[in-house]
Design an enzyme around this catalytic site. Structure first.
Site, PDB file in Angstrom:
ATOM      1  CG  ASP A  26      -2.102   0.936   1.067  1.00  0.00           C
ATOM      2  OD1 ASP A  26      -2.378   1.364  -0.072  1.00  0.00           O
ATOM      3  OD2 ASP A  26      -2.734   1.274   2.089  1.00  0.00           O
ATOM      4  CG  HIS A  43      -0.514   1.892  -9.351  1.00  0.00           C
ATOM      5  ND1 HIS A  43      -0.659   1.628  -8.008  1.00  0.00           N
ATOM      6  CD2 HIS A  43      -1.636   2.573  -9.720  1.00  0.00           C
ATOM      7  CE1 HIS A  43      -1.826   2.121  -7.590  1.00  0.00           C
ATOM      8  NE2 HIS A  43      -2.431   2.703  -8.598  1.00  0.00           N
ATOM      9  CG  LEU A 137       9.605 -17.214  -3.749  1.00  0.00           C
ATOM     10  CD1 LEU A 137       9.340 -17.113  -2.250  1.00  0.00           C
ATOM     11  CD2 LEU A 137      10.234 -15.911  -4.243  1.00  0.00           C
TER      12      LEU A 137
END
Ligand code: IPE
Ligand code: IPE
Ligand code: MG
Length: 262
Positions: A26, A43, A137
């Site tokens: 955020d 973004h 991962l």
């Protein structure tokens, strides 16, 4: 890879390096605003931070990284921002999947994907398939995801799995149907950007996660900021309902893995 049919009845083992880190990314919009840039610039920078975090998790031996990219509530944003976010998602998928694959990263996307464009759905499937054999991962992107949606879809699937069942349903009957049943529950939850709320992210799975909130905005979150979160995690005592005294004798709580020094 098996399914983690975890239940709050089980006491998970604790380790120094979290196996699973889940993050609410955020602060992109505020980062851009501070610089008098359009929100979308934030973004774009946020995607850079995603790359940094994947690298950091690979280096630290973290097995699962889950990132909240788009919530089921984010459709309420201006149409222009929503469509730019979608374009960014498509571009990032196309550009990054090869590198993820090379680095042994398995990609998964969770959420109500039917709401997305068929082309994007196909791209997601192809990216998941391409990386399905990797195990270093697991990177999960939560897109059009909501914690309540997840619990409800799991209940619906659980009920239809055995409509005749007479006995009471248990937690362990539900958890295999949750969107992230391939992963252990998050050990560490991080939210950047200063807000201290869950915003309908993983609701069931965060039951016993350690929560960490930081003012750092997502585009500025880096490996130093990440290590601060990991150090905070290491300093906590995860009791899972037991007392501190019980833990000092219990082998289940003895830390494994290596410490992060900050
Ligand atoms: C997080 O940053 C990214 C998404 C929710 C897609 P925001 O866009 O929420 O940034 P702020 O909270 O407005 O700063
Ligand atoms: C949460 O961020 C969702 C994502 C990071 C994808 P928001 O910025 O949308 O959350 P709220 O609405 O401020 O709680
Ligand atoms: Mg926000």
């Amino acid at each position: 890879m098996g399914c983690f049919a975890s239940s709050t009845r089980d006491v998970p083992t604790a380790s120094v390096v979290p196996r699973h880190v889940a993050i609410i990314m955020d602060g992109n919009g505020r980062w851009a605003k501070k610089r008098l840039l359009p929100r979308v610039a934030g973004h774009h920078r946020g995607v850079e931070t995603v790359r940094t975090m994947v690298r950091a998790c690979l280096e630290r031996g973290i097995e699962y990284l889950t990132l909240f990219a788009f919530s089921s509530e984010n459709w309420r944003r201006p149409q222009e921002e929503v469509s730019l976010l979608m374009q960014l998602f498509v571009r990032a998928l196309k550009e990054e999947v090869k590198k993820l694959d090379r680095n042994g990263v398995r990609l998964r996307v969770i959420g109500d994907l039917e709401r997305f464009d068929p082309d994007l759905q196909a791209l997601i499937k192809a990216s998941e398939n391409r990386t399905a054999g990797n195990s270093r991962l697991t990177l999960t992107i939560a897109a059009n995801y909501g914690g309540r949606w997840d619990i409800l879809q799991a209940i619906n699937r659980m009920l239809s799995s055995d409509p005749e069942k007479g006995a009471e349903w248990q937690e362990a009957d539900l958890t295999p149907h949750l969107a992230m049943s391939y992963a252990p529950e998050p050990d560490l939850f991080i939210r950047t950007g200063g807000e201290q709320r869950i915003s309908n992210f993983l609701l069931w799975q965060l039951a016993y996660s350690e929560l960490y909130f930081t003012e750092v905005l997502w585009p500025e979150f880096d490996s130093t900021a990440f290590d601060a979160a990991l150090v905070s995690y290491q300093q906590r005592e995860r009791r899972f309902g037991r007392t501190s005294e019980q833990l000092s004798g219990a082998s289940a709580a003895s830390p494994t893995g290596s410490r992060i020094d900050a």
